[in-house]
Design an enzyme around this catalytic site. Sequence first.
Site, PDB file in Angstrom:
ATOM      1  N   ASP A   1      32.606 128.640 183.506  1.00  0.00           N
ATOM      2  CA  ASP A   1      31.814 127.912 184.510  1.00  0.00           C
ATOM      3  C   ASP A   1      31.107 126.706 183.897  1.00  0.00           C
ATOM      4  OD1 ASP A   1      30.052 129.461 183.038  1.00  0.00           O
ATOM      5  OD2 ASP A   1      28.704 129.841 184.720  1.00  0.00           O
TER       6      ASP A   1
ATOM      7  N   PRO B   1      22.579 146.094 174.121  1.00  0.00           N
ATOM      8  CA  PRO B   1      23.539 146.298 175.211  1.00  0.00           C
ATOM      9  C   PRO B   1      23.842 144.958 175.863  1.00  0.00           C
ATOM     10  CG  PRO B   1      21.343 147.017 175.885  1.00  0.00           C
ATOM     11  CD  PRO B   1      21.206 146.529 174.479  1.00  0.00           C
ATOM     12  N   SER B   2      25.108 144.699 176.175  1.00  0.00           N
ATOM     13  CA  SER B   2      25.460 143.469 176.871  1.00  0.00           C
ATOM     14  C   SER B   2      24.931 143.524 178.297  1.00  0.00           C
ATOM     15  CB  SER B   2      26.977 143.322 176.902  1.00  0.00           C
ATOM     16  OG  SER B   2      27.355 142.394 177.890  1.00  0.00           O
TER      17      SER B   2
ATOM     18  N   ALA C   1      23.215 130.825 170.247  1.00  0.00           N
ATOM     19  CA  ALA C   1      24.296 130.560 169.298  1.00  0.00           C
ATOM     20  C   ALA C   1      25.631 130.437 170.035  1.00  0.00           C
ATOM     21  CB  ALA C   1      24.358 131.670 168.257  1.00  0.00           C
TER      22      ALA C   1
ATOM     23  N   SER D   1      31.330 133.547 184.827  1.00  0.00           N
ATOM     24  CA  SER D   1      31.258 132.715 183.623  1.00  0.00           C
ATOM     25  C   SER D   1      32.343 133.003 182.593  1.00  0.00           C
ATOM     26  CB  SER D   1      29.862 132.874 183.027  1.00  0.00           C
ATOM     27  OG  SER D   1      29.661 131.986 181.990  1.00  0.00           O
TER      28      SER D   1
ATOM     29  N   ASP E   1      33.161 127.091 178.548  1.00  0.00           N
ATOM     30  CA  ASP E   1      33.539 128.401 179.103  1.00  0.00           C
ATOM     31  C   ASP E   1      33.903 128.274 180.582  1.00  0.00           C
ATOM     32  OD1 ASP E   1      31.006 128.032 180.105  1.00  0.00           O
ATOM     33  OD2 ASP E   1      30.426 130.132 179.927  1.00  0.00           O
TER      34      ASP E   1
HETATM   35  C1  G16 Z   1      25.061 134.931 180.233  1.00  0.00           C
HETATM   36  C2  G16 Z   1      23.785 134.163 180.112  1.00  0.00           C
HETATM   37  C3  G16 Z   1      23.582 133.739 178.674  1.00  0.00           C
HETATM   38  C4  G16 Z   1      23.598 134.954 177.774  1.00  0.00           C
HETATM   39  C5  G16 Z   1      24.791 135.820 178.061  1.00  0.00           C
HETATM   40  C6  G16 Z   1      24.583 137.132 177.394  1.00  0.00           C
HETATM   41  O1  G16 Z   1      26.127 134.128 179.795  1.00  0.00           O
HETATM   42  O2  G16 Z   1      23.863 133.043 180.968  1.00  0.00           O
HETATM   43  O3  G16 Z   1      22.366 133.091 178.552  1.00  0.00           O
HETATM   44  O4  G16 Z   1      23.662 134.581 176.443  1.00  0.00           O
HETATM   45  O5  G16 Z   1      24.936 136.066 179.437  1.00  0.00           O
HETATM   46  O6  G16 Z   1      25.657 137.945 177.618  1.00  0.00           O
HETATM   47  P1  G16 Z   1      25.647 139.404 177.022  1.00  0.00           P
HETATM   48  O7  G16 Z   1      24.398 140.059 177.521  1.00  0.00           O
HETATM   49  O8  G16 Z   1      26.913 139.982 177.516  1.00  0.00           O
HETATM   50  O9  G16 Z   1      25.626 139.240 175.537  1.00  0.00           O
HETATM   51  P2  G16 Z   1      27.292 133.635 180.728  1.00  0.00           P
HETATM   52  O10 G16 Z   1      27.805 132.387 180.072  1.00  0.00           O
HETATM   53  O11 G16 Z   1      28.306 134.737 180.764  1.00  0.00           O
HETATM   54  O12 G16 Z   1      26.636 133.391 182.052  1.00  0.00           O
END
Ligand code: G16
EC number: 5.4.2.3
Length: 535
Positions: free
Chosen positions: A277, A500-501, A372, A62, A275
Amino acid sequence: MEKLKSLLHEYPKSTNIFMGYGTAGFRARADILPWIMIRIGILATLRSKVKRACVGVMITASHNPECDNGVKLIDPHGEMLDQTWEVYANTLCTLDDDINIIWDYVETLMIQLNIQPNDEAIIGIAYDIRQSSPLLASIVKRAAQALSTTIMDFELMTTPQLHYAIRCYNDDDLNGKYTEADYFDKLCTAFQNLIFMTSSNKSFESLAIDAANGIGAIKLTHVRRILANFIRIDIYNDGTKGLLNDKCGADYVKIYQKAPDGLPLKNYSKCCSIDGDADRLIYFFIDENNQFRILDGDRFSVLFALFLSLKLQEAKLFDDVKIGVVQTAYANGRSTDYIINTMKVSVACVPTGVKHLHHKALDYDIGIYFEANGHGTVLFSDDLKSKVKAASEDPKRTEKERLAANQIRTFINLINETVGDAIADILATEVILFLLNLNLEKWLNFYDDLPQRQLKVAVKDRTMIQTIDAERRCIAPAHLQDRIDELVSKYPSGRAFVRPSSTEDIVRVYAEAITQIEADKLAIEIQKVVEELIN
Ligand code: G16
């Protein structure tokens, strides 16, 4: 067994790596992912057998950089993988590359889940444009084929396209099949029909789209062609020059609150970024004072809720319908106030990750959810769909009531209900702005955001942070929350949290306050505390 054994030999497990199946499935540097794909091929097969339906495997990281990749499973109705299966995914990944150990676990699961060896399995596999994607997809395919699973190879797709495709295959009302032409036809026909339903002779302002050098650039060309007589769409960062998500894309624009590279801003009043994807969307423009102005996921919630509430009122259906907005801790405090106190629409807050928002949105007849970061969609209950259909065909209703019901009915077709879909969300946004006679400035002026800042903090072990209360408070490490509370208390209207991410090896800090200077200061102070307590 022999085929699986040779795959395990060909793509051995990296040592000392623990990967958890999180919000975004498994995500990491692409070169350490091949062995995970064998496990995913096995797991997807079992999931398909249990559900007696087609399931999806999406290869993408993504918004992450080109060097990363990831994989997630999609359940039969196009939703994220059921959370109980995340445990099986994690267990499979803890097992060594020994075919006997892996097969023992597979057999245990088969007994536990009542799977018969001859049950059929079918998997749809797709990937984004990363160089590493075809190899990773081929490993999933070979692992699944070793278990006699039927493969549908969709190759290049946006993530939301695959979610929708999987739903189509499992739903007779959606023809039980998917074609890309049908998908774009559904969205673009709904868009055109909504335009035909209004008497306005106004024309559309052109739209510049930053496609993050991702798969969305290719797919958007279909929309541009089909809707050429309605709206001029120019696609930038289309992959011909720049790198994927590099100084462009929805995540970059939202986090750094900056315009992406590669877009001739001055020529446009209306711009947006998707983004890598194509599941996130952010709108932006430059105002008359040359300020960069951003319209993020919170703004889509407000716009969509406004439009749908208005149409429900016009159709005289409002009192019978439960409408709600679902947000996360990242939602700007002012957006939450505005939705609750001005729009009188209820708001729920859940942890980050669309799977949580999607689940909560099912509680409403119309559940609008957006993170957001611009990831979101709208869910409509079956009951709401029946009510709207009946109202649109009811000869006892006035023409205005029938028209409003018909507009909602058509709008439902413009939405990808399976997951946030940036392409569908662009079309829905454009149509609402057109029908409500709004431009980006008027939309932005509904309320003023509290200035906010997001920071990424590199730490040794991000899993040391544990959160509760929809990630708004920390319970570990000790004293972190007390220190955050102390700092926040110094700022009027201050609010902050850390988490944490799940997609990058970092901790995220979010802070908002009355002024940008204060929000920046608060974020930096919290960053220092995180560094002090974790590193
Ligand atoms: C993915 C999820 C999103 C989420 C994000 C959180 O985004 O699909 O719902 O908001 O991860 O990322 P982090 O935990 O790093 O803050 P994506 O668009 O990268 O698939």
